[in-house]
Design a protein around this motif. Structure first.
Motif, mmCIF file in Angstrom:
data_model
loop_
_atom_site.group_PDB
_atom_site.id
_atom_site.type_symbol
_atom_site.label_atom_id
_atom_site.label_comp_id
_atom_site.label_asym_id
_atom_site.label_seq_id
_atom_site.Cartn_x
_atom_site.Cartn_y
_atom_site.Cartn_z
ATOM 1 N N GLY A 125 -2.049 10.081 25.879
ATOM 2 C CA GLY A 125 -2.259 9.599 27.246
ATOM 3 C C GLY A 125 -3.294 10.446 27.960
ATOM 4 N N VAL A 182 -3.699 -0.464 16.641
ATOM 5 C CA VAL A 182 -4.260 0.893 16.648
ATOM 6 C C VAL A 182 -5.374 1.051 15.613
ATOM 7 C CG1 VAL A 182 -2.472 2.283 17.723
ATOM 8 C CG2 VAL A 182 -2.228 1.613 15.340
ATOM 9 N N ARG A 208 7.557 -8.814 7.441
ATOM 10 C CA ARG A 208 6.196 -8.703 6.935
ATOM 11 C C ARG A 208 6.211 -8.836 5.418
ATOM 12 N NH1 ARG A 208 5.073 -2.203 7.157
ATOM 13 N NH2 ARG A 208 3.143 -2.759 6.089
ATOM 14 N N LEU A 220 8.284 1.430 18.782
ATOM 15 C CA LEU A 220 8.794 1.589 17.417
ATOM 16 C C LEU A 220 9.512 2.917 17.243
ATOM 17 C CD1 LEU A 220 5.663 0.333 15.481
ATOM 18 C CD2 LEU A 220 7.890 -0.719 15.415
ATOM 19 N N ALA A 221 9.110 3.883 18.043
ATOM 20 C CA ALA A 221 9.721 5.205 17.908
ATOM 21 C C ALA A 221 11.163 5.210 18.398
ATOM 22 C CB ALA A 221 8.897 6.231 18.678
ATOM 23 N N ASP A 236 13.969 0.127 16.462
ATOM 24 C CA ASP A 236 13.182 -0.016 15.227
ATOM 25 C C ASP A 236 13.998 -0.634 14.102
ATOM 26 O OD1 ASP A 236 10.658 0.626 13.682
ATOM 27 O OD2 ASP A 236 12.140 1.699 12.481
ATOM 28 N N HIS A 284 11.480 -2.845 12.342
ATOM 29 C CA HIS A 284 10.962 -2.317 11.090
ATOM 30 C C HIS A 284 10.694 -3.422 10.070
ATOM 31 C CE1 HIS A 284 10.268 0.337 7.745
ATOM 32 N NE2 HIS A 284 11.199 -0.267 7.052
ATOM 33 N N HIS A 321 1.512 -3.820 15.605
ATOM 34 C CA HIS A 321 1.273 -2.441 16.094
ATOM 35 C C HIS A 321 0.120 -1.800 15.359
ATOM 36 C CE1 HIS A 321 1.576 1.877 16.560
ATOM 37 N NE2 HIS A 321 1.907 2.007 15.280
ATOM 38 N N PHE A 322 0.202 -1.799 14.043
ATOM 39 C CA PHE A 322 -0.798 -0.965 13.385
ATOM 40 C C PHE A 322 -2.159 -1.607 13.329
ATOM 41 C CE2 PHE A 322 1.340 -2.469 9.335
ATOM 42 C CZ PHE A 322 0.251 -3.011 8.701
ATOM 43 N N TRP A 324 0.842 -1.198 0.000
ATOM 44 C CA TRP A 324 0.000 0.000 0.000
ATOM 45 C C TRP A 324 0.874 1.243 0.000
ATOM 46 C CZ3 TRP A 324 -1.592 3.965 3.626
ATOM 47 C CH2 TRP A 324 -0.875 3.989 4.827
ATOM 48 N N VAL A 381 -2.748 8.423 9.371
ATOM 49 C CA VAL A 381 -3.151 7.505 10.438
ATOM 50 C C VAL A 381 -3.829 8.256 11.584
ATOM 51 C CG1 VAL A 381 -1.311 5.899 9.813
ATOM 52 C CG2 VAL A 381 -1.016 7.372 11.819
ATOM 53 N N TYR A 382 -3.469 9.515 11.777
ATOM 54 C CA TYR A 382 -4.206 10.275 12.803
ATOM 55 C C TYR A 382 -5.538 10.745 12.270
ATOM 56 C CZ TYR A 382 -0.067 9.787 15.520
ATOM 57 O OH TYR A 382 0.975 9.234 16.193
ATOM 58 N N GLY A 418 3.653 1.496 19.536
ATOM 59 C CA GLY A 418 4.063 2.604 18.679
ATOM 60 C C GLY A 418 5.246 3.329 19.281
ATOM 61 N N HIS A 424 9.589 8.633 11.031
ATOM 62 C CA HIS A 424 9.739 7.436 11.858
ATOM 63 C C HIS A 424 9.412 6.167 11.060
ATOM 64 C CE1 HIS A 424 5.395 8.093 13.486
ATOM 65 N NE2 HIS A 424 5.351 7.286 12.452
ATOM 66 N N HIS A 425 8.847 6.340 9.878
ATOM 67 C CA HIS A 425 8.674 5.168 9.017
ATOM 68 C C HIS A 425 9.936 4.892 8.204
ATOM 69 C CE1 HIS A 425 4.325 4.887 9.745
ATOM 70 N NE2 HIS A 425 4.390 6.187 9.842
HETATM 71 C C1 HEA Z 1 -4.670 4.582 13.429
HETATM 72 C C2 HEA Z 1 -3.481 4.425 13.090
HETATM 73 C C3 HEA Z 1 -2.225 4.628 13.888
HETATM 74 C C4 HEA Z 1 -2.001 5.253 15.095
HETATM 75 C C5 HEA Z 1 -2.990 5.947 15.976
HETATM 76 C C6 HEA Z 1 -0.608 5.117 15.357
HETATM 77 C C7 HEA Z 1 0.000 5.633 16.474
HETATM 78 C C8 HEA Z 1 1.369 5.621 16.693
HETATM 79 N N1 HEA Z 1 2.314 5.026 15.893
HETATM 80 FE FE1 HEA Z 1 1.943 3.929 14.226
HETATM 81 N N2 HEA Z 1 1.611 3.074 12.446
HETATM 82 C C9 HEA Z 1 0.418 2.945 11.806
HETATM 83 C C10 HEA Z 1 -0.796 3.412 12.251
HETATM 84 C C11 HEA Z 1 -0.958 4.115 13.447
HETATM 85 N N3 HEA Z 1 0.000 4.416 14.347
HETATM 86 C C12 HEA Z 1 0.566 2.229 10.573
HETATM 87 C C13 HEA Z 1 -0.549 1.889 9.598
HETATM 88 C C14 HEA Z 1 1.918 1.915 10.463
HETATM 89 C C15 HEA Z 1 2.640 1.099 9.396
HETATM 90 C C16 HEA Z 1 2.578 1.617 8.037
HETATM 91 C C17 HEA Z 1 3.276 0.654 7.108
HETATM 92 O O1 HEA Z 1 4.506 0.602 7.168
HETATM 93 O O2 HEA Z 1 2.582 -0.027 6.337
HETATM 94 C C18 HEA Z 1 2.554 2.484 11.646
HETATM 95 C C19 HEA Z 1 3.909 2.406 11.872
HETATM 96 C C20 HEA Z 1 4.546 3.082 12.905
HETATM 97 C C21 HEA Z 1 5.951 3.246 12.983
HETATM 98 C C22 HEA Z 1 6.975 2.773 11.957
HETATM 99 C C23 HEA Z 1 7.380 1.399 12.205
HETATM 100 C C24 HEA Z 1 8.249 0.867 11.138
HETATM 101 O O3 HEA Z 1 7.775 0.722 9.994
HETATM 102 O O4 HEA Z 1 9.397 0.600 11.437
HETATM 103 C C25 HEA Z 1 6.200 3.950 14.144
HETATM 104 C C26 HEA Z 1 7.554 4.336 14.609
HETATM 105 O O5 HEA Z 1 7.746 5.178 15.353
HETATM 106 C C27 HEA Z 1 4.920 4.225 14.755
HETATM 107 C C28 HEA Z 1 4.756 4.925 15.936
HETATM 108 C C29 HEA Z 1 3.512 5.298 16.444
HETATM 109 C C30 HEA Z 1 3.344 6.068 17.670
HETATM 110 C C31 HEA Z 1 4.420 6.526 18.596
HETATM 111 C C32 HEA Z 1 2.003 6.274 17.807
HETATM 112 C C33 HEA Z 1 1.339 7.065 18.903
HETATM 113 O O6 HEA Z 1 0.394 7.947 18.378
HETATM 114 C C34 HEA Z 1 0.700 6.210 19.949
HETATM 115 C C35 HEA Z 1 0.332 7.012 21.160
HETATM 116 C C36 HEA Z 1 -0.494 6.260 22.173
HETATM 117 C C37 HEA Z 1 -0.039 5.756 23.319
HETATM 118 C C38 HEA Z 1 1.392 5.801 23.671
HETATM 119 C C39 HEA Z 1 -0.944 5.043 24.268
HETATM 120 C C40 HEA Z 1 -1.635 5.904 25.279
HETATM 121 C C41 HEA Z 1 -0.733 6.707 26.135
HETATM 122 C C42 HEA Z 1 -0.626 6.573 27.480
HETATM 123 C C43 HEA Z 1 -1.428 5.604 28.243
HETATM 124 C C44 HEA Z 1 0.290 7.516 28.173
HETATM 125 C C45 HEA Z 1 1.533 6.917 28.725
HETATM 126 C C46 HEA Z 1 2.390 6.298 27.673
HETATM 127 C C47 HEA Z 1 3.732 6.333 27.654
HETATM 128 C C48 HEA Z 1 4.569 7.112 28.578
HETATM 129 C C49 HEA Z 1 4.457 5.535 26.610
HETATM 130 N N4 HEA Z 1 3.932 3.685 13.979
#
Ligand code: HEA
Ligand code: HEA
Ligand code: CU
Lengths: 205, 601, 105, 342
Positions: free
Chosen positions: B312, B375, B433, B353-354, B359, B363, B371-372, B122, B239-240, B350, B285-286
């Protein structure tokens, strides 16, 4: 006393904002321009990243003809001014003057397009085409996108002139005029950046 | 016919729902096929080519054609009602947005029948998706389909931004808007600023593929990394865009079913804005393993982690909304409550992964897939289910069956965790993957089996939901205006389903939780802000449909290099724009007597 | 009533008299800024880094002028347009920085 | 009925999974069982982050369960709970604590990012290896020694190995999970990274970026041997190529195979894997294990129809090449016996 100011059919000072539809249209259009900002920004970023990758093709400093683009810049700037005057005329309900200014805007827009086609034509003659290099691809895409916007603007404003001729200035047509003017200025603003970033900086190297 | 020309936001919402559900079925079917292929090592259920096509179409379909439209379904169904408006700011554009999305999606999925299916993931990384290594028309379907569908989404974003700014009922200031409206507002803002980036990326890829341009052709000075940047500058905000509306749904559902005001409303608003802002700053970060260098990796690591803080805040605000409340368990609230811990699990992975150096290990392994899906499915899809069960009576005038609803929840919930929890470990044990098969004895076999079983359970859950819808549609339309009894916002003040014009008189909003406030003061309806009078409505129009068909045709023209077809398609679209511009839509009025009838019917 | 009347009248008159001048000034300003930028490059005497700074500076000022006057952004009721454009600019800014960063380092 | 059968099947599976997890996977593959300092450092970060995340998850779950049990609505309960607007103290707490947790995580993250970005490409003591990804195989070039091998990376233990990773066609990613994280193999630009192999052994490598139909099968091996053995390997690689004894077969081999492949010094810069010493590699094509099936059979299977083993592979089938069965057997036998002593 003042009642006659608000008689049926009399236009308010800013007819474009008289109705909810009009206000929605203007706001929606601004939001759309926000999106356009990002669109052109992305094209600029791509251009900035690729502009030195000229492969076997010519470099920016070799082909750009600054005098042509300078004239084009002046023309577009001037047409932007015409468009401002058109909106002012609209606010004063001087429909004839407004149409005059709009026609001036369109004519200048056409001149700009003509120059751009002339310019592209010259580049192609020098072996600078879309497939030549990464630089040429990003150049034609960025400047071409702008040109397409100008062309669309010319068509659009022409159409509006015809509509005004047919329907007159009303609370329905006024927002369209206003919005098209904003669009036209926006195109001018984008061109300022193209002139600076693509042409002037390209010449510097 | 009525449905093809409608500009009524409620009907468009239903159209979005139907189309979204359809594509969810298609994407889900693809997921099931993926999981069947992976059920055992060296399986040959589908071939390698087909598998790559399946994952590409699964990811693309689910994100752009299932998740987004279902969000738009809720937006359309609810937002004008929540802000006390008779319609959106641009009803015509709204219809146009739907139809372009629909035909874009159709174009993309026609690829299955044309035998040229996109297969580069995708994310369509070049050079694999470039003209040299994907010489068939597969990726063209991706490019043009998404381009057309993207126009629809962008229009929707502009529309809802303008609607929420301009069309709020008297007295509804920004800080009195329901949380769902806020999240949709911010989502729309993100759509407006993220989708043009995708547009440009797709244009560049299309030029490379169709006109020999060199944006991504390394041999001629192009840059493959540029595509990664452009895709993710769009992709991360995307994603947001997906999750914020779900946050909004959860806020509404949690507060309704615990009979409590949303805890920390203003910090929720602030957190939403902050998430959106940060969401634009973290795309790399991707790309930690792309080779951007330690400075970029460090900066993007930290920026990404920061998003955990506002998220959070939201999580704890929900928990403390529940705290001290009187919690009622319905299907809707079950999904909302299931959402909280599940999403947290996905969110914290997530943050893991950051951590850029870690990562390098995660990755492109199944850890990321886990992960995804946590979420997206555990977050967004749970949120959608919660929202659909919650607003179903408002949309259709019928309550969904609670018993079947519970079945939906439990099978889907259990199936979900079964499918995706083990995938974390698959990734950590070294399973990349996007592999169409794997050798035996690498420690992957059992967990893949479990994962597949889970996927089937999720399928059963979805089917239960479909049965529920069918069963319900045979029941009489008898839902009350405020069917959950604890409704708090304006949509619960009008009949279910609402009349065409929504509000006979626009309500006067006197505070946050407008309806709840009136109820607590013993009132049974809102104070009107205007006298009864004829209501102006926009006329229905076939143009949006025709315009989208034009684009659809032009798409084929581009793809198969038939200039005439392109020209005809564009002519249809531009011709419709011309018609729209020249013939003013004066709409029509619904007179007071008709309004009385409308209520009775 | 009558005071109301005079306000509108006065407003309209001010528009009539002040309007064009304001826009012509903006036009001349734009013109001048373009010329300066053009001259900087045409003269070819100043070093590249510095030229870039001048060029981008001129462009930014000019855009500001045009947006404020011609696109009426300085007028009341343009809060959301300003937010829309600024947010767009912020997004663009991060991208441009990234593009440059990754080309030069 | 059916459900029960599922459950019955699932139970031992779940149990098995638990066992597996405690073992943390294969030592030559799992990231949870690091076999080198780079993977170890990354594993340490993983453990730290998992710890923090576990804390967060436990807190959220605890509050969640407490709330759900304590505040459920009794039947017919019509009371209206107190409507709370918020609580600044609490809100500050759950803003500040996550920030602190992230600081704890962020500092070592940055340190490690810079630590792992050290460049050893000029280090005299490091072994330089140029890694080039191809659809669907890996090429390893040792510029210092002037040798090239494929599919099986051979390195000495105890030394830093400085990799220069790039690709010849599409984007791949070079990953040896047990030794260290991955880096992308991009076209046109190269990425630097280093790894260390303290222990002898053969480690499994993977391609981690979708690169076409056989992406899943683009495995390779990294073989760590002691310094002396490594030196012998280099010498053996540099020795003149060993051609089939049978002159006819040698000719066929040269015409059919060496137009793309290489052995020894011949035809360096070839478009297909270098075959020097292919008989002593652990696998054929990265995925046909020679300890499960004899090398010769694996070779035959591969040469006969490479596409059946790796869909999308660019090597022609024996039939397309016009190889007779006899020639095929001969070449397979020759290659199977082409072993390096080290
Ligand atoms: C709805 C979709 C969605 C959401 C909301 C998120 C949210 C987050 N994502 Fe995710 N992410 C994806 C969808 C999403 N992601 C997708 C689709 C991919 C892969 C794409 C692909 O390659 O095909 C991806 C991939 C992805 C990567 C790349 C990984 C890789 O390919 O190597 C990373 C790296 O940093 C990451 C990080 C995060 C982080 C930090 C959040 C943050 O927003 C999360 C925040 C939430 C919390 C942390 C929980 C609640 C918080 C608390 C309870 C407070 C206390 C917490 C702490 C102190 C830790 N995501
Ligand atoms: C919104 C986004 C979304 C959603 C909801 C899902 C849902 C699911 N996903 Fe998806 N997934 C992605 C987005 C999503 N996924 C993305 C972006 C990728 C990456 C693609 C890439 O690598 O490029 C991916 C990749 C991906 C993979 C990894 C493929 C690989 O890397 O090789 C897997 C494997 O298990 C998987 C499984 C599933 C499963 C089992 C579900 C289940 O939740 C699905 C449940 C639903 C059903 C089972 C539907 C059942 C209903 C019916 C069958 C009835 C039919 C009805 C009608 C016709 C109306 N997904
Ligand atoms: Cu992201």
């Amino acid at each position: 006393m003042s009642a006659h100011h608000h008689v049926e059919g009399q236009l308010p000072h800013e007819p474009e904002r008289a109705t909810m539809e009009g206000r929605n249209k203007i706001l929606g259009f601004w939001i759309f321009l926000g999106a356009e900002t990002v669109l052109f920004g992305t094209l600029f970023s791509a251009y900035l990243a690729l502009r030195h990758n000229i492969g076997d093709g010519p470099a920016a400093s070799e082909i750009f003809e600054l005098s042509t683009t300078f004239i084009a810049t002046m023309i577009l700037l001037f047409s932007s001014l015409m468009s401002v005057f058109a909106v002012q005329a609209m606010h004063q309900h001087k429909v004839k003057a407004m149409i005059g200014w709009l026609i001036a805007t369109v004519v200048l827009g056409l001149c700009f397009l003509g120059l751009e086609i002339f310019e592209f034509n010259a580049y192609v003659g020098e072996g600078h085409r879309m497939p030549t290099s990464a630089f040429s691809s990003s150049f034609y895409t960025l400047v071409g996108f702008h040109g397409a916007h100008v062309a669309f603007g010319v068509l659009w404003i022409t159409l509006l002139i015809l509509q005004i001729l047919k329907k007159g200035l009303t609370v329905v047509t006024a927002p369209k005029i206003y919005v098209s003017a904003i669009y036209w200025h926006f195109i001018d603003v984008v061109w300022v950046f193209i002139f600076t970033v693509v042409y002037l900086m390209g010449k510097v190297g | 016919m009525d449905w093809l020309t409608t500009v009524d936001h409620k009907k468009i919402g239903i159209l979005y729902l139907i189309a979204g559900a359809l594509f969810f079925g298609v994407g889900g079917l693809e997921a099931i096929l993926i999981r069947i292929q992976l059920i055992k090592p060296m399986n040959d259920f589908v071939g390698a080519d087909t598998f790559n096509e399946l994952i590409t179409m699964h990811g693309t379909t689910m994100i752009f054609l299932a998740a987004m439209p279902m969000l738009f379904a809720l937006m359309n169904a609810v937002i004008p009602l929540q802000i006390g408006a008779r319609d959106v700011a641009f009803p015509f554009l709204n219809a146009l947005g739907f139809w372009t999305f629909f035909f874009g999606g159709l174009l993309l999925n026609i690829s299955w029948f044309a035998g040229n299916v996109p297969d580069a993931g995708w994310t369509s990384y070049v050079p694999l998706a470039g003209p040299t290594y994907a010489s068939g028309h597969g990726v063209d379907y991706y490019v043009l389909g998404l381009q057309i569908a993207g126009i629809g989404t962008l229009l929707g974003g502009v529309n809802f931004m303008a609607t929420i700014i301009n069309m709020r009922a008297p007295g509804m200031s920004f800080m009195r808007m329901p949380m769902f409206t806020w999240t949709i507002f911010i989502t729309s803002v993100m759509i407006v600023f993220a989708f043009p980036v995708l547009t440009v990326g797709l244009v560049a890829l299309m030029f490379d593929r169709l006109f020999q341009a060199n944006f991504f052709e390394t041999a001629s000075g192009g840059s493959a990394i540029l595509w990664e940047h452009v895709f993710w500058v769009f992709g991360h905000p995307e994603v947001y865009i997906l999750i914020l509306p779900a946050f909004g749904v959860i806020s509404e559902v949690v507060s309704t079913f615990s009979r409590k005001r949303l805890f920390g409303y203003s910090s929720m608003v602030f957190a939403t804005v902050l998430i959106a802002f940060l969401g634009f700053m973290v795309w790399a970060h991707h790309m930690f393993t792309t080779g951007l260098g330690p400075v970029a990796n460090a900066l993007f690591s930290i920026a990404t982690m920061l998003i955990a803080v506002p998220t959070g805040v939201k999580i704890f605000n929900w928990l403390f909304t529940l705290w001290g409340g009187s919690i009622r368990f319905t299907t809707s609230s079950l999904f909302a409550i299931g959402f909280i811990p599940t999403f947290v699990m996905g969110g914290v992975t997530g943050v893991m992964l950051a951590v850029a150096p870690a990562d390098y290990q995660y990755h492109d392994s199944y850890f990321v897939v886990a992960h995804f899906h946590y979420v997206i499915v555990g977050g967004l899809v749970f949120g959608l289910f919660a929202g659909l069960h919650y607003w179903w009576p408002k949309m259709f005038g019928r309550m969904l069956n609670e018993k079947i609803g519970q079945v939906t929840f439990w099978t889907f919930f259990v199936g979900f965790h079964l499918t995706f929890f083990v995938q974390h470990f698959l990734g950590l044990l070294g399973m990349p993957r996007r592999v169409w098969t794997y050798l035996p004895d690498q420690g992957f076999d059992n967990m893949n089996f479990i994962s597949t079983i889970g996927a089937f359970l999720m399928g059963i859950g979805t089917i239960a939901m479909i049965i529920n819808v069918i069963v319900t549609s045979a029941k009489p339309r008898n839902a009350l205006a405020d069917p959950w009894e604890d409704g708090r916002s304006l949509e619960w003040t009008i009949p279910s389903p609402p009349p065409e014009y929504n509000f006979k008189q626009l309500p006067l909003v006197r505070g946050y939780d407008a309806w709840w406030k009136e109820k607590m003061e013993g009132k049974t309806e809102m104070t009107p802000a205007e006298p009864v009078g004829p209501i102006h409505m926009p006329s229905p129009s076939i143009l949006p449909l025709v315009m989208s068909i034009g684009l659809f045709i032009a798409g084929f023209g581009f793809m198969y290099d038939k200039l005439i077809v392109t020209f005809v398609g564009m002519a249809i679209t531009l011709g419709c724009m011309l018609l729209r511009s020249v013939f003013d839509d004066h709409g029509f009025h619904i007179e007071v007597e008709e309004q009385e009838k409308g209520v009775q019917a | 009533m009558s005071s109301n009347h005079s306000v509108t009248e006065g407003e309209a008159r001010r528009h009539k008299v002040e309007g064009p001048r304001k826009h012509i000034v903006a036009f001349i300003l734009s013109l001048a800024l373009t010329l300066i930028a053009f001259a900087t490059v045409a003269s070819g005497e100043i070093n590249t880094q510095f030229t870039y700074i001048i060029l981008v500076g001129m462009a930014l000022v000019q855009v500001f002028v045009q947006m404020a006057f011609w696109m009426h952004m300085k007028d009341r009721g343009h809060l959301f347009p300003i937010i829309a454009i600024i947010s767009g600019v912020v997004v663009v800014f991060t991208m441009v920085i990234m593009a440059l960063y990754w080309v030069w380092w | 009925m059916k459900r029960w059968r599922f459950a019955k099947r699932l139970l031992p599976l779940v149990a098995g999974m638990m066992l597996l997890l405690s073992g943390c996977g294969r030592a030559d593959l799992s990231t949870l069982n690091p076999q080198g300092p780079v993977a170890q450092e990354q594993y340490n970060l993983m453990k730290l982050s998992i710890g923090i995340m576990a804390l967060v998850v436990i807190v959220v779950f605890a509050i969640c369960f407490y709330v759900l049990i304590r505040f459920r609505r009794r039947k017919g309960d019509k009371t209206i709970p107190k409507q709370v607007e918020g609580n600044h103290k609490l809100e500050i707490i759950w803003t500040v604590i996550p920030i602190i947790l992230l600081l704890i995580l962020g500092v070592p993250t940055i340190n490690t990012v810079f630590g792992l970005a050290k460049d050893y490409s000029d280090d005299k003591n490091a072994i330089q290896v140029k890694v080039i990804g191809h659809q669907y195989w890996w090429e390893f070039e040792y510029p210092e020694y002037g040798i090239t091998t494929a599919q099986e990376l051979v390195v000495p233990t105890g030394k830093k190995i400085a990799f220069d990773v790039s690709s010849a066609d599409v984007t791949h990613a070079f990953w040896i999970p047990a030794i260290g994280g991955k880096t992308d193999a991009n076209v046109g630009v190269s990425n630097k990274m280093y790894l260390e192999f303290p222990n002898e052994g053969v480690f499994r490598g993977k391609c981690a970026e979708l690169c076409g139909p056989s992406h899943a099968l683009m495995d390779f091996k990294a073989k760590a041997v002691d310094q002396a053995s490594f030196d012998r390997w280099v010498a053996a690689m540099k020795a003149p190529a060993q051609m089939p004894e049978d002159a006819e077969l040698a000719k066929t081999f040269e015409n059919m195979c060496l137009s793309c492949h290489a052995v020894g010094e011949t035809n360096s810069g070839a478009s297909a894997p270098n075959l020097t010493g292919v008989g002593s590699r652990q696998t054929i094509g990265g995925i046909l294990y020679n300890d499960e099936t004899p090398v010769e059979d694996n070779l035959k299977e591969w040469i006969k129809d490479p596409l059946a083993v790796k869909p999308g592979a660019t090597m022609p089938t024996a039939e397309d090449l016009g190889l007779t069965d006899e020639q095929l057997d001969g070449i397979a036998k020759y290659l199977a016996n082409y072993k390096l002593d080290y």
